[in-house]
Design a protein around this motif. Structure first.
Motif, PDB file in Angstrom:
ATOM      1  N   LEU A  97       0.806  -1.216   0.000  1.00  0.00           N
ATOM      2  CA  LEU A  97       0.000   0.000   0.000  1.00  0.00           C
ATOM      3  C   LEU A  97       0.841   1.270   0.000  1.00  0.00           C
ATOM      4  N   SER A  98       2.119   1.139   0.216  1.00  0.00           N
ATOM      5  CA  SER A  98       3.000   2.298   0.101  1.00  0.00           C
ATOM      6  C   SER A  98       3.154   2.726  -1.357  1.00  0.00           C
ATOM      7  N   TYR A  99       2.880   1.805  -2.289  1.00  0.00           N
ATOM      8  CA  TYR A  99       3.032   2.088  -3.717  1.00  0.00           C
ATOM      9  C   TYR A  99       1.728   1.999  -4.499  1.00  0.00           C
ATOM     10  N   ASN A 100       0.700   1.445  -3.894  1.00  0.00           N
ATOM     11  CA  ASN A 100      -0.552   1.187  -4.597  1.00  0.00           C
ATOM     12  C   ASN A 100      -1.744   1.613  -3.751  1.00  0.00           C
ATOM     13  N   GLU A 101      -2.847   1.891  -4.423  1.00  0.00           N
ATOM     14  CA  GLU A 101      -4.087   2.173  -3.720  1.00  0.00           C
ATOM     15  C   GLU A 101      -4.733   0.868  -3.284  1.00  0.00           C
ATOM     16  N   ALA A 102      -5.483   0.942  -2.198  1.00  0.00           N
ATOM     17  CA  ALA A 102      -6.196  -0.234  -1.699  1.00  0.00           C
ATOM     18  C   ALA A 102      -7.487  -0.418  -2.473  1.00  0.00           C
ATOM     19  N   ASN A 103      -7.767  -1.631  -2.806  1.00  0.00           N
ATOM     20  CA  ASN A 103      -9.049  -2.023  -3.341  1.00  0.00           C
ATOM     21  C   ASN A 103      -9.529  -3.174  -2.454  1.00  0.00           C
ATOM     22  N   LEU A 104      -8.989  -4.352  -2.686  1.00  0.00           N
ATOM     23  CA  LEU A 104      -9.290  -5.499  -1.832  1.00  0.00           C
ATOM     24  C   LEU A 104      -8.819  -5.260  -0.401  1.00  0.00           C
ATOM     25  N   TYR A 105      -7.750  -4.535  -0.254  1.00  0.00           N
ATOM     26  CA  TYR A 105      -7.159  -4.303   1.059  1.00  0.00           C
ATOM     27  C   TYR A 105      -7.961  -3.332   1.926  1.00  0.00           C
ATOM     28  N   LYS A 106      -8.986  -2.706   1.395  1.00  0.00           N
ATOM     29  CA  LYS A 106      -9.770  -1.772   2.214  1.00  0.00           C
ATOM     30  C   LYS A 106     -10.381  -2.485   3.419  1.00  0.00           C
ATOM     31  N   VAL A 107     -10.899  -3.667   3.213  1.00  0.00           N
ATOM     32  CA  VAL A 107     -11.475  -4.441   4.311  1.00  0.00           C
ATOM     33  C   VAL A 107     -10.383  -4.800   5.323  1.00  0.00           C
ATOM     34  N   THR A 108      -9.220  -5.185   4.833  1.00  0.00           N
ATOM     35  CA  THR A 108      -8.114  -5.534   5.721  1.00  0.00           C
ATOM     36  C   THR A 108      -7.678  -4.320   6.533  1.00  0.00           C
ATOM     37  N   LEU A 109      -7.623  -3.156   5.905  1.00  0.00           N
ATOM     38  CA  LEU A 109      -7.271  -1.940   6.638  1.00  0.00           C
ATOM     39  C   LEU A 109      -8.292  -1.654   7.736  1.00  0.00           C
ATOM     40  N   GLU A 110      -9.566  -1.851   7.439  1.00  0.00           N
ATOM     41  CA  GLU A 110     -10.595  -1.672   8.470  1.00  0.00           C
ATOM     42  C   GLU A 110     -10.355  -2.618   9.638  1.00  0.00           C
ATOM     43  N   GLN A 131      -2.404   3.667  10.119  1.00  0.00           N
ATOM     44  CA  GLN A 131      -3.339   4.794  10.152  1.00  0.00           C
ATOM     45  C   GLN A 131      -3.129   5.714   8.954  1.00  0.00           C
ATOM     46  N   GLU A 132      -1.875   5.942   8.596  1.00  0.00           N
ATOM     47  CA  GLU A 132      -1.568   6.767   7.426  1.00  0.00           C
ATOM     48  C   GLU A 132      -2.126   6.141   6.150  1.00  0.00           C
ATOM     49  N   LEU A 133      -1.906   4.831   5.983  1.00  0.00           N
ATOM     50  CA  LEU A 133      -2.401   4.136   4.788  1.00  0.00           C
ATOM     51  C   LEU A 133      -3.926   4.123   4.747  1.00  0.00           C
ATOM     52  N   ALA A 134      -4.557   3.957   5.901  1.00  0.00           N
ATOM     53  CA  ALA A 134      -6.025   3.981   5.960  1.00  0.00           C
ATOM     54  C   ALA A 134      -6.543   5.351   5.550  1.00  0.00           C
ATOM     55  N   LEU A 135      -5.928   6.394   6.069  1.00  0.00           N
ATOM     56  CA  LEU A 135      -6.335   7.756   5.723  1.00  0.00           C
ATOM     57  C   LEU A 135      -6.167   8.008   4.225  1.00  0.00           C
ATOM     58  N   ARG A 136      -5.014   7.596   3.680  1.00  0.00           N
ATOM     59  CA  ARG A 136      -4.737   7.785   2.257  1.00  0.00           C
ATOM     60  C   ARG A 136      -5.740   7.054   1.375  1.00  0.00           C
ATOM     61  N   ASN A 137      -6.283   5.935   1.877  1.00  0.00           N
ATOM     62  CA  ASN A 137      -7.224   5.130   1.102  1.00  0.00           C
ATOM     63  C   ASN A 137      -8.671   5.326   1.528  1.00  0.00           C
ATOM     64  N   ASN A 138      -8.937   6.419   2.272  1.00  0.00           N
ATOM     65  CA  ASN A 138     -10.300   6.754   2.710  1.00  0.00           C
ATOM     66  C   ASN A 138     -10.964   5.622   3.475  1.00  0.00           C
ATOM     67  N   VAL A 139     -10.215   5.002   4.376  1.00  0.00           N
ATOM     68  CA  VAL A 139     -10.732   3.904   5.197  1.00  0.00           C
ATOM     69  C   VAL A 139     -10.767   4.403   6.639  1.00  0.00           C
ATOM     70  N   SER A 140     -11.917   4.214   7.270  1.00  0.00           N
ATOM     71  CA  SER A 140     -12.051   4.597   8.680  1.00  0.00           C
ATOM     72  C   SER A 140     -13.002   3.634   9.364  1.00  0.00           C
ATOM     73  N   LEU A 141     -13.049   3.755  10.670  1.00  0.00           N
ATOM     74  CA  LEU A 141     -13.991   2.907  11.448  1.00  0.00           C
ATOM     75  C   LEU A 141     -15.356   3.539  11.500  1.00  0.00           C
TER      76      LEU A 141
END
Length: 141
Positions: A97-110, A131-141
């Protein structure tokens, strides 16, 4: 897609992973695009039969060809997790996720954010990076 690769995909789709592995391991000299599919089907099949170390190695080969293949990265992440190598699992998701946007990983970030909230992940640098990667990928609780 070649006939042999389609047959192997059919085996994977029908959860005949051992047969798929045998078939996929014997496919050689495929065009670049088909080789990527072969490696993905192979890594997934290896994961499904709990050959996690080989699944990781196979996913690594695919990621060398295509570093933004989220499926391959997830196979590595899940394999490390099954091997109870949580540090490597976290490193895989962070690296990808440092190089790519999350798609499938959005659930994992949650899920990782929940783990942080529950105190299951407490190492400061890891918490900050997730937390940084979640913010960058618009993922929150």
């Amino acid at each position: 897609m070649s006939t042999e690769l389609q047959k192997a995909k059919h085996l994977v789709d029908n959860e005949q992973y051992e047969l798929a592995i045998s078939s996929l391991e014997n496919l050689n000299e495929l065009p670049w695009k088909e080789e990527r599919y072969r490696l993905l089907f192979l890594a997934y099949s290896l994961y499904m039969v709990k050959r996690y170390n080989v699944a990781i190695d196979t996913a690594d080969k695919l990621l060398l060809m295509n570093r933004n293949n989220e499926y391959a990265s997830q196979i590595k992440y899940l394999s490390y997790f099954e091997l109870e190598n949580h540090e490597s699992a976290l490193n895989e998701i962070i690296s990808f996720l440092s190089y790519n946007e999350a798609n499938l990983y959005k659930v994992t970030l949650e899920e990782l954010l929940v783990d942080i909230k529950n105190g299951n992940i407490s190492e400061e640098n890891t918490v900050y990076k997730i937390q940084e990667l979640a913010l960058r990928n618009n993922v929150s609780l």
